[in-house]
Design an enzyme around this catalytic site. Sequence first.
Site, PDB file in Angstrom:
ATOM      1  N   SER A 203       0.832  -1.207   0.000  1.00  0.00           N
ATOM      2  CA  SER A 203       0.000   0.000   0.000  1.00  0.00           C
ATOM      3  C   SER A 203       0.864   1.254   0.000  1.00  0.00           C
ATOM      4  CB  SER A 203      -0.882   0.003   1.254  1.00  0.00           C
ATOM      5  OG  SER A 203      -1.419   1.283   1.482  1.00  0.00           O
TER       6      SER A 203
ATOM      7  N   GLN B 132       0.804  -0.504  -4.853  1.00  0.00           N
ATOM      8  CA  GLN B 132      -0.483   0.186  -4.987  1.00  0.00           C
ATOM      9  C   GLN B 132      -0.248   1.686  -5.009  1.00  0.00           C
ATOM     10  OE1 GLN B 132      -2.011   1.947  -2.142  1.00  0.00           O
ATOM     11  NE2 GLN B 132      -3.568   2.707  -3.558  1.00  0.00           N
TER      12      GLN B 132
ATOM     13  N   TYR C 116      -2.285   5.660  -5.439  1.00  0.00           N
ATOM     14  CA  TYR C 116      -3.446   6.524  -5.658  1.00  0.00           C
ATOM     15  C   TYR C 116      -3.020   7.629  -6.613  1.00  0.00           C
ATOM     16  CZ  TYR C 116      -5.807   4.478  -1.578  1.00  0.00           C
ATOM     17  OH  TYR C 116      -6.424   3.619  -0.700  1.00  0.00           O
TER      18      TYR C 116
ATOM     19  N   THR D 123      -5.245   2.403  -7.766  1.00  0.00           N
ATOM     20  CA  THR D 123      -6.554   2.307  -7.109  1.00  0.00           C
ATOM     21  C   THR D 123      -7.467   3.371  -7.685  1.00  0.00           C
ATOM     22  OG1 THR D 123      -5.574   1.375  -5.127  1.00  0.00           O
ATOM     23  CG2 THR D 123      -7.745   2.376  -4.881  1.00  0.00           C
TER      24      THR D 123
ATOM     25  N   LYS E 143      -7.173  -1.167 -10.025  1.00  0.00           N
ATOM     26  CA  LYS E 143      -7.801  -1.813  -8.860  1.00  0.00           C
ATOM     27  C   LYS E 143      -9.076  -1.052  -8.496  1.00  0.00           C
ATOM     28  CE  LYS E 143      -6.826  -3.127  -4.064  1.00  0.00           C
ATOM     29  NZ  LYS E 143      -7.615  -2.204  -3.255  1.00  0.00           N
TER      30      LYS E 143
ATOM     31  N   SER F 129     -12.896  -5.167  -7.628  1.00  0.00           N
ATOM     32  CA  SER F 129     -12.770  -4.838  -6.197  1.00  0.00           C
ATOM     33  C   SER F 129     -13.667  -3.662  -5.861  1.00  0.00           C
ATOM     34  CB  SER F 129     -11.303  -4.452  -5.897  1.00  0.00           C
ATOM     35  OG  SER F 129     -11.158  -3.973  -4.560  1.00  0.00           O
TER      36      SER F 129
ATOM     37  N   HIS G  46     -12.920  -2.307  -2.819  1.00  0.00           N
ATOM     38  CA  HIS G  46     -12.084  -1.827  -1.715  1.00  0.00           C
ATOM     39  C   HIS G  46     -12.547  -2.453  -0.388  1.00  0.00           C
ATOM     40  CE1 HIS G  46      -9.183   1.727  -1.369  1.00  0.00           C
ATOM     41  NE2 HIS G  46      -9.251   1.289  -0.126  1.00  0.00           N
TER      42      HIS G  46
ATOM     43  N   ASP H 198     -10.877  -9.279  -5.455  1.00  0.00           N
ATOM     44  CA  ASP H 198     -10.772  -9.335  -3.988  1.00  0.00           C
ATOM     45  C   ASP H 198     -12.090  -8.911  -3.361  1.00  0.00           C
ATOM     46  OD1 ASP H 198     -10.834  -6.525  -3.683  1.00  0.00           O
ATOM     47  OD2 ASP H 198      -8.702  -6.335  -3.262  1.00  0.00           O
TER      48      ASP H 198
ATOM     49  N   GLY I   3      -7.534  -9.043   1.855  1.00  0.00           N
ATOM     50  CA  GLY I   3      -7.054  -7.898   2.625  1.00  0.00           C
ATOM     51  C   GLY I   3      -7.089  -8.153   4.116  1.00  0.00           C
ATOM     52  N   ARG I   4      -8.284  -8.112   4.702  1.00  0.00           N
ATOM     53  CA  ARG I   4      -8.396  -8.206   6.169  1.00  0.00           C
ATOM     54  C   ARG I   4      -7.812  -9.488   6.759  1.00  0.00           C
ATOM     55  NH1 ARG I   4     -12.931  -5.739   4.234  1.00  0.00           N
ATOM     56  NH2 ARG I   4     -13.394  -3.641   5.013  1.00  0.00           N
TER      57      ARG I   4
HETATM   58  C1  LIG Z   1      -7.370  -1.618   6.771  1.00  0.00           C
HETATM   59  C2  LIG Z   1      -7.409  -1.637   5.272  1.00  0.00           C
HETATM   60  C3  LIG Z   1      -6.575  -0.773   4.577  1.00  0.00           C
HETATM   61  C4  LIG Z   1      -6.611  -0.753   3.191  1.00  0.00           C
HETATM   62  N1  LIG Z   1      -5.757   0.065   2.525  1.00  0.00           N
HETATM   63  C5  LIG Z   1      -5.782   0.084   1.188  1.00  0.00           C
HETATM   64  C6  LIG Z   1      -4.891   0.918   0.476  1.00  0.00           C
HETATM   65  O1  LIG Z   1      -4.070   1.614   1.049  1.00  0.00           O
HETATM   66  N2  LIG Z   1      -4.991   0.932  -0.877  1.00  0.00           N
HETATM   67  C7  LIG Z   1      -5.910   0.159  -1.556  1.00  0.00           C
HETATM   68  O2  LIG Z   1      -5.983   0.211  -2.778  1.00  0.00           O
HETATM   69  N3  LIG Z   1      -6.737  -0.669  -0.891  1.00  0.00           N
HETATM   70  C8  LIG Z   1      -6.684  -0.723   0.451  1.00  0.00           C
HETATM   71  N4  LIG Z   1      -7.516  -1.577   1.111  1.00  0.00           N
HETATM   72  C9  LIG Z   1      -8.414  -2.472   0.351  1.00  0.00           C
HETATM   73  C10 LIG Z   1      -7.727  -3.810   0.057  1.00  0.00           C
HETATM   74  O3  LIG Z   1      -6.696  -3.658  -0.880  1.00  0.00           O
HETATM   75  C11 LIG Z   1      -8.719  -4.828  -0.518  1.00  0.00           C
HETATM   76  O4  LIG Z   1      -9.315  -4.298  -1.679  1.00  0.00           O
HETATM   77  C12 LIG Z   1      -9.805  -5.279   0.447  1.00  0.00           C
HETATM   78  O5  LIG Z   1      -9.319  -5.329   1.758  1.00  0.00           O
HETATM   79  C13 LIG Z   1     -10.315  -6.642   0.039  1.00  0.00           C
HETATM   80  O6  LIG Z   1     -11.370  -7.037   0.849  1.00  0.00           O
HETATM   81  P1  LIG Z   1     -11.223  -8.040   2.102  1.00  0.00           P
HETATM   82  O7  LIG Z   1     -10.606  -7.242   3.194  1.00  0.00           O
HETATM   83  O8  LIG Z   1     -12.640  -8.419   2.376  1.00  0.00           O
HETATM   84  O9  LIG Z   1     -10.368  -9.204   1.690  1.00  0.00           O
HETATM   85  C14 LIG Z   1      -7.493  -1.611   2.498  1.00  0.00           C
HETATM   86  C15 LIG Z   1      -8.299  -2.498   3.209  1.00  0.00           C
HETATM   87  C16 LIG Z   1      -8.264  -2.522   4.574  1.00  0.00           C
HETATM   88  C17 LIG Z   1      -9.154  -3.490   5.308  1.00  0.00           C
HETATM   89  C1  LIG Z   2      -0.931  11.696   4.176  1.00  0.00           C
HETATM   90  C2  LIG Z   2      -1.986  11.478   5.248  1.00  0.00           C
HETATM   91  C3  LIG Z   2      -3.135  10.712   4.730  1.00  0.00           C
HETATM   92  C4  LIG Z   2      -3.937  10.006   5.766  1.00  0.00           C
HETATM   93  C5  LIG Z   2      -5.058   9.215   5.173  1.00  0.00           C
HETATM   94  C6  LIG Z   2      -4.770   7.785   5.025  1.00  0.00           C
HETATM   95  C7  LIG Z   2      -5.907   7.041   4.357  1.00  0.00           C
HETATM   96  C8  LIG Z   2      -5.528   5.615   4.195  1.00  0.00           C
HETATM   97  C9  LIG Z   2      -6.496   4.928   3.344  1.00  0.00           C
HETATM   98  C10 LIG Z   2      -6.103   3.502   3.198  1.00  0.00           C
HETATM   99  C11 LIG Z   2      -7.205   2.814   2.549  1.00  0.00           C
HETATM  100  O1  LIG Z   2      -7.251   2.733   1.354  1.00  0.00           O
HETATM  101  C12 LIG Z   2      -8.252   2.256   3.343  1.00  0.00           C
HETATM  102  O2  LIG Z   2      -9.108   1.561   2.790  1.00  0.00           O
HETATM  103  O3  LIG Z   2      -8.269   2.495   4.552  1.00  0.00           O
END
Ligand SMILES: Cc1cc2nc3c(=O)[nH]c(=O)nc-3n(C[C@H](O)[C@H](O)[C@H](O)COP(=O)(O)O)c2cc1C
Ligand SMILES: CCCCCCCCCCC(=O)C(=O)O
Length: 369
Positions: free
Chosen positions: A108, A133, A135, A161, A233, A255, A257, A288, A311-312
């Site tokens: 990430s 990954q 943004y 993403t 994504k 996805s 997310h 996902d 993810g989780r």
């Molecule tokens: C705590 C958390 C943080 C995440 N951070 C990102 C991220 O920084 N960038 C991103 O594209 N997806 C992020 N995701 C989404 C995951 O890449 C993924 O799409 C998702 O968790 C899949 O679903 P699942 O948790 O049910 O397996 C995040 C998901 C979680 C739970």
């Molecule tokens: C530079 C400071 C930014 C703080 C925001 C962070 C957001 C993280 C998001 C990660 C993610 O995708 C998610 O699902 O949570």
Amino acid sequence: MANKILSIADLEEAASHSLSVSARDFFNSGATNQVTLYDNYAAYRKYRLLPRVLRDVSLVDTGISLFDRDIEFPLCVSPAGMQAMAHPEGEMATSRACAKMGVNMGVSSYANHSVEEITVAGKEVGPINHVMQLYAMNDKAKQERIVRRAEAAGCKAIFLTADSPVLGVRWNEWRNGFMPPVGLGYPMYERTSTEIQQQSHDDGFSSTNSDSHSWATEIPWLRRVTKMEIWIKGVLTPEDVETAIEYGCDGVIISNHGGRQLDETPATIDALPACVKAARGRIKIHIDGGIRSGVDIFKALALGAECCWVGRPALWGLAYDGQQGVELMLRILFDDFKRCMQLTGCRSISDISSASLAIVNAYGPLARL
Ligand SMILES: Cc1cc2nc3c(=O)[nH]c(=O)nc-3n(C[C@H](O)[C@H](O)[C@H](O)COP(=O)(O)O)c2cc1C
Ligand SMILES: CCCCCCCCCCC(=O)C(=O)O
């Protein structure tokens, strides 16, 4: 301790004991009413397996090739931010576990460790491929630095993403006044803990993230700055699959997310078939969201995905027992997937097809796909 954890649900339960309420809710929740979060998981339950019997399944090949390397089974770990909130070794522990278990990992942009540290940690354990990954960002110079660092560190692809022009509405974060713990930075964003603590999570995201992103601004720009593969994504419609093909992207991740962005979007397993049909083999399709067993992986492949990501479950593994916890998570899914292949009579990934699935019909017998 480990032998009590038999399923991903067991791991989730165990993890919740070692996380603060605010961290647990941040990891586990979805957006607004949690409809998509729930559907992602529940939608898998409407499919049933149709086993073919009396087949020799003594030798089963679960492997696939991804980024020119064989992985043990069609599963990788999705990019998820702030893993050091689950365990101090965070993404480095995840990377080591993925390498040990023979699968790939997404890094990430909001990782608490740098892409250089994460890739080295994994490669010290065994062969592993990473993807970075990304943004779309307001600061293109910084965005380019992230891409170049990822490429130099050996990442094989950018996962752009596309579902996050703004952050989803996450009531848990507002209720809990969520802030990453003091001491955690975002090295890829070049943000120290002190800087992070000065802004709300929501403001921090909108100050760096570009909500004017578009296919035309992002994809040609990425093609100019990197030789890595470009994947999108967060795709949920056949129309966006077609656009990804037009722009020459290498793959898409179906996805939403993990239900954290726009609530009430379809479950990814429900969005998958139309996307596979639109792709007609012209672009790679991964998925996902809500995958919690080897049977779920099998169903996603039967409906046309080439590979699944979770993810989780990795975050729960980390919170439970660091690297060993993520390994345990991957082992549970591997064993369950392999057993599912054997019990449905599939000897290799190419044997898995929609012929192995039926759909539950509330008003009558199961329907063949
Ligand atoms: C705590 C958390 C943080 C995440 N951070 C990102 C991220 O920084 N960038 C991103 O594209 N997806 C992020 N995701 C989404 C995951 O890449 C993924 O799409 C998702 O968790 C899949 O679903 P699942 O948790 O049910 O397996 C995040 C998901 C979680 C739970
Ligand atoms: C530079 C400071 C930014 C703080 C925001 C962070 C957001 C993280 C998001 C990660 C993610 O995708 C998610 O699902 O949570």
